[in-house]
Design a protein around this motif. Structure first.
Motif, PDB file in Angstrom:
ATOM      1  N   GLU A 150       0.833  -1.209   0.000  1.00 28.93           N
ATOM      2  CA  GLU A 150       0.000   0.000   0.000  1.00 28.93           C
ATOM      3  C   GLU A 150       0.867   1.259   0.000  1.00 28.93           C
ATOM      4  OE1 GLU A 150      -2.494  -0.578   3.373  1.00 28.93           O
ATOM      5  OE2 GLU A 150      -4.022  -1.712   2.256  1.00 28.93           O
ATOM      6  N   ASP A 151       1.968   1.222   0.751  1.00 23.97           N
ATOM      7  CA  ASP A 151       2.880   2.380   0.769  1.00 23.97           C
ATOM      8  C   ASP A 151       3.492   2.614  -0.611  1.00 23.97           C
ATOM      9  OD1 ASP A 151       2.378   2.766   3.421  1.00 23.97           O
ATOM     10  OD2 ASP A 151       4.180   1.715   4.132  1.00 23.97           O
ATOM     11  N   ILE A 152       3.922   1.513  -1.253  1.00 28.84           N
ATOM     12  CA  ILE A 152       4.521   1.633  -2.581  1.00 28.84           C
ATOM     13  C   ILE A 152       3.495   2.162  -3.586  1.00 28.84           C
ATOM     14  CG2 ILE A 152       5.513   0.317  -4.500  1.00 28.84           C
ATOM     15  CD1 ILE A 152       6.805  -1.511  -2.386  1.00 28.84           C
ATOM     16  N   MET A 153       2.246   1.666  -3.501  1.00 31.17           N
ATOM     17  CA  MET A 153       1.201   2.143  -4.390  1.00 31.17           C
ATOM     18  C   MET A 153       0.929   3.626  -4.156  1.00 31.17           C
ATOM     19  SD  MET A 153       0.122  -0.011  -6.542  1.00 31.17           S
ATOM     20  CE  MET A 153       0.109  -1.750  -6.918  1.00 31.17           C
ATOM     21  N   GLY A 154       0.960   4.021  -2.874  1.00 33.04           N
ATOM     22  CA  GLY A 154       0.762   5.449  -2.575  1.00 33.04           C
ATOM     23  C   GLY A 154       1.852   6.312  -3.172  1.00 33.04           C
ATOM     24  N   GLU A 157       0.780  -3.850 -17.484  1.00 35.38           N
ATOM     25  CA  GLU A 157      -0.637  -3.574 -17.206  1.00 35.38           C
ATOM     26  C   GLU A 157      -0.788  -3.043 -15.790  1.00 35.38           C
ATOM     27  OE1 GLU A 157      -3.118  -6.893 -18.109  1.00 35.38           O
ATOM     28  OE2 GLU A 157      -2.261  -7.198 -20.091  1.00 35.38           O
ATOM     29  N   LEU A 158      -0.218  -1.892 -15.555  1.00 31.68           N
ATOM     30  CA  LEU A 158      -0.164  -1.295 -14.217  1.00 31.68           C
ATOM     31  C   LEU A 158      -1.545  -1.090 -13.609  1.00 31.68           C
ATOM     32  CD1 LEU A 158       1.572  -0.127 -11.964  1.00 31.68           C
ATOM     33  CD2 LEU A 158       1.514   2.099 -13.141  1.00 31.68           C
ATOM     34  N   ASP A 159      -2.509  -0.677 -14.411  1.00 25.92           N
ATOM     35  CA  ASP A 159      -3.861  -0.439 -13.874  1.00 25.92           C
ATOM     36  C   ASP A 159      -4.478  -1.732 -13.342  1.00 25.92           C
ATOM     37  OD1 ASP A 159      -3.681   2.241 -14.466  1.00 25.92           O
ATOM     38  OD2 ASP A 159      -4.638   2.031 -16.452  1.00 25.92           O
ATOM     39  N   PHE A 160      -4.265  -2.841 -14.083  1.00 22.17           N
ATOM     40  CA  PHE A 160      -4.794  -4.135 -13.624  1.00 22.17           C
ATOM     41  C   PHE A 160      -4.116  -4.577 -12.327  1.00 22.17           C
ATOM     42  CE2 PHE A 160      -4.250  -8.750 -13.469  1.00 22.17           C
ATOM     43  CZ  PHE A 160      -5.578  -9.157 -13.420  1.00 22.17           C
ATOM     44  N   ILE A 161      -2.794  -4.382 -12.252  1.00 19.28           N
ATOM     45  CA  ILE A 161      -2.052  -4.771 -11.039  1.00 19.28           C
ATOM     46  C   ILE A 161      -2.578  -4.011  -9.835  1.00 19.28           C
ATOM     47  CG2 ILE A 161       0.210  -4.645  -9.901  1.00 19.28           C
ATOM     48  CD1 ILE A 161       1.479  -5.327 -12.580  1.00 19.28           C
ATOM     49  N   ASP A 169      -5.889  -5.614  -8.834  1.00 14.37           N
ATOM     50  CA  ASP A 169      -5.864  -7.045  -8.471  1.00 14.37           C
ATOM     51  C   ASP A 169      -4.956  -7.363  -7.285  1.00 14.37           C
ATOM     52  OD1 ASP A 169      -6.882  -9.709  -9.263  1.00 14.37           O
ATOM     53  OD2 ASP A 169      -4.752 -10.156  -9.558  1.00 14.37           O
ATOM     54  N   LEU A 170      -3.981  -6.505  -7.015  1.00 15.79           N
ATOM     55  CA  LEU A 170      -2.990  -6.860  -6.004  1.00 15.79           C
ATOM     56  C   LEU A 170      -3.600  -7.003  -4.616  1.00 15.79           C
ATOM     57  CD1 LEU A 170      -0.046  -7.517  -5.624  1.00 15.79           C
ATOM     58  CD2 LEU A 170       0.439  -5.077  -5.252  1.00 15.79           C
ATOM     59  N   SER A 174      -6.994 -13.001  -0.823  1.00 13.95           N
ATOM     60  CA  SER A 174      -7.098 -14.447  -1.057  1.00 13.95           C
ATOM     61  C   SER A 174      -6.004 -15.202  -0.316  1.00 13.95           C
ATOM     62  CB  SER A 174      -7.005 -14.742  -2.557  1.00 13.95           C
ATOM     63  OG  SER A 174      -8.071 -14.144  -3.254  1.00 13.95           O
ATOM     64  N   ILE A 175      -4.785 -14.659  -0.368  1.00 10.23           N
ATOM     65  CA  ILE A 175      -3.679 -15.311   0.354  1.00 10.23           C
ATOM     66  C   ILE A 175      -3.954 -15.336   1.843  1.00 10.23           C
ATOM     67  CG2 ILE A 175      -1.232 -15.104   0.952  1.00 10.23           C
ATOM     68  CD1 ILE A 175      -0.791 -13.917  -1.845  1.00 10.23           C
ATOM     69  N   THR A 176      -4.503 -14.246   2.366  1.00 12.21           N
ATOM     70  CA  THR A 176      -4.816 -14.177   3.803  1.00 12.21           C
ATOM     71  C   THR A 176      -5.877 -15.215   4.174  1.00 12.21           C
ATOM     72  OG1 THR A 176      -4.312 -11.811   3.811  1.00 12.21           O
ATOM     73  CG2 THR A 176      -5.592 -12.665   5.673  1.00 12.21           C
ATOM     74  N   LEU A 177      -6.910 -15.345   3.321  1.00 11.12           N
ATOM     75  CA  LEU A 177      -7.951 -16.346   3.585  1.00 11.12           C
ATOM     76  C   LEU A 177      -7.366 -17.757   3.537  1.00 11.12           C
ATOM     77  CD1 LEU A 177     -10.975 -14.936   1.535  1.00 11.12           C
ATOM     78  CD2 LEU A 177     -10.783 -15.088   4.023  1.00 11.12           C
ATOM     79  N   GLY A 178      -6.473 -18.020   2.575  1.00  9.63           N
ATOM     80  CA  GLY A 178      -5.832 -19.331   2.491  1.00  9.63           C
ATOM     81  C   GLY A 178      -4.992 -19.631   3.715  1.00  9.63           C
ATOM     82  N   ALA A 179      -4.241 -18.639   4.193  1.00 10.97           N
ATOM     83  CA  ALA A 179      -3.427 -18.821   5.398  1.00 10.97           C
ATOM     84  C   ALA A 179      -4.305 -19.078   6.614  1.00 10.97           C
ATOM     85  CB  ALA A 179      -2.542 -17.598   5.620  1.00 10.97           C
ATOM     86  N   GLN A 180      -5.441 -18.359   6.675  1.00 10.06           N
ATOM     87  CA  GLN A 180      -6.372 -18.594   7.784  1.00 10.06           C
ATOM     88  C   GLN A 180      -6.924 -20.018   7.736  1.00 10.06           C
ATOM     89  OE1 GLN A 180      -9.227 -15.463   7.168  1.00 10.06           O
ATOM     90  NE2 GLN A 180      -8.153 -14.031   8.538  1.00 10.06           N
TER      91      GLN A 180
END
Length: 444
Positions: A202-206, A230-234, A237-238, A244-250
């Motif tokens: 989030e910091d990098i995106m900011g 495709e920066l706009d898509f990234i 989607d990021l 999704s990764i957080t839900l998988g880890a949970q």
């Protein structure tokens, strides 16, 4: 030729003719047989009361008691019925021979005697008698051995069940605990760092947004790179990817927790635990078998949990009972689904219903029911027998329910019932005391 080389065979000759007695006695003496004589059927019957010969040569035509009557009485006596009898007669008609054989005689010798024939027949029947007696002894010994082996097998079978239960619980517990431990550390590392990684992104995106605001006209090289990745898509989607990764880890964290709960090792005796926690951990481990497949819809789980106090029990072993019963319920529903279409499984979903309640002040009941095909009365009566299974070879040991019964009844002083009928589904009812009796706890 010595007929008595292997044993001292005794032949009783019964004849009222002294000449016949003399000829036969001399003939048999010469080949080493011990010879007894009796001049009438009455004397012969008296003599065999005190000593048993190995074979009897019996004349048919005698005064007082003829040979047929003498033979009948010999065969009627349990002590003498197995002595082989050879009739001696000048009669050659078939009727007399048939009568003799019907009375139990083994052979006939026709007068006048032919020495070689007499010796050959005696030799044959002494051998047969000896082999028969040896066979009977071996059969008796075999029967005793079979009885002993049967008893030993029953004891061994019980020991095997106990050993298999202990080994299965120990192996399963150690494996699950080991896997849970090994997975837990990297999962905690991943799960703990996901928050920081999200903050960094989030910091990098900011910062990237700030650059775009300050320098709205990128150079051709930067513009080409933005288009390539495709920066706009990234951007869009990021953050979804991190969710999704957080839900998988949970999810992994929950599975690891369930494995640790399921694999509890009862090293320190019975402990007060949350039964619902054990059931839920078992369902989590079996979750992959409950999901929808191309051939049938998902198996529904309906929970109707009552308000249960902590239950004093051997949690790891009780979890094994839940695992066995739930696995059997899933097996039954899968077999049912194989017999119907996907559409039917959607209209009438396969279902496992789990309910718990307190009964009285001292007991709880856990009911696990499925809406499968049910089982016949015949099968139901043998469900808890060791090594009994209706599954194909290689797909079941027939020990799951037997071990479950022992855990519930022997280990916890409880009860395990099965209610079922064809097409009516199956329900297992587990009843255990809220607190373990002192004697059961000590015995364990």
């Amino acid at each position: 030729m010595n007929l008595a080389s292997d044993h001292n065979a005794i032949v009783l000759i019964v004849d009222d003719n002294p000449a016949n007695l003399g000829v036969l006695s001399d003939t048999l003496d010469q080949v080493g047989l011990e010879v007894w004589v009796a001049k009438s059927g009455r004397i012969a019957l008296e003599r065999v009361k005190y000593a048993r010969p190995n074979l009897i040569l019996l004349d048919v035509m005698m005064p007082e008691i003829d040979g047929f009557e003498t033979c009948r009485q010999l065969k009627a006596n349990p002590e003498t019925k197995d002595i082989p009898v050879i009739f001696m007669t000048a009669l050659s008609d078939t009727a007399n021979k048939v009568k003799g054989f019907q009375l139990g005689a083994v052979d006939y010798i026709t007068k006048p005697f032919q020495q070689e024939e007499v010796l050959a027949r005696i030799k044959l029947h002494l051998k047969i008698s000896d082999l028969t007696e040896s066979l009977e002894q071996k059969n008796a010994l075999l029967e005793r051995k079979v009885a002993e082996v049967g008893q030993a097998y029953a004891e061994l079978q019980q020991m095997q069940i106990q050993l298999i239960q202990c080994e299965k619980m120990s192996g399963l517990g150690q494996m699950a605990a080991g896997i849970a431990h090994e997975i837990n550390n990297p999962v905690n590392f991943i799960y703990g760092n996901l928050t920081h990684a999200k903050d960094y992104i989030e910091d990098i995106m900011g910062l990237l947004n700030c650059y775009e605001a300050e320098y709205p006209n990128p150079t051709p090289r930067i513009q080409a790179e933005q288009d390539a990745i495709e920066l706009d898509f990234i951007r869009d989607d990021l953050l979804k990817l991190f969710s999704s990764i957080t839900l998988g880890a949970q999810r992994i964290h929950e599975i690891v927790k369930s494995m640790r709960i399921f694999s509890r090792v009862d090293e320190n005796g019975a402990k007060a635990v949350d039964i619902h926690e054990g059931i839920d951990s078992t369902l989590t481990i079996l979750q992959h078998r409950l999901k929808a497949r191309p051939e049938h819809a998902a198996i529904e789980i309906i929970k109707e949990y009552g308000q249960l106090p902590p239950i004093e029990c051997y949690a790891g072993q009780l979890n094994q009972v839940f695992m066995n019963i739930l696995s059997n319920a899933i097996d039954a529903l899968e077999e049912y689904n194989q017999q119907r279409s996907f559409e039917d499984s959607v209209k009438q979903p396969s279902r496992i219903q789990i309910s718990t309640e307190v009964v009285g002040d001292q007991w709880i009941t856990v009911r696990i029911a499925d809406n499968g095909l049910g089982i016949s009365e015949n099968v139901k009566n043998r469900l808890f027998d060791p090594f009994f299974t209706t599954k194909p070879v290689g797909q079941g040991t027939g020990l799951g329910l037997s071990i479950s019964y022992e855990i519930v009844v022997e280990k916890h002083g409880g009860k395990l019932h099965c209610h079922s009928a064809p097409t009516q589904g199956t329900e297992f009812v587990i009843e255990i005391p809220i607190q373990q009796p002192m004697d059961l706890d000590l015995a364990a």
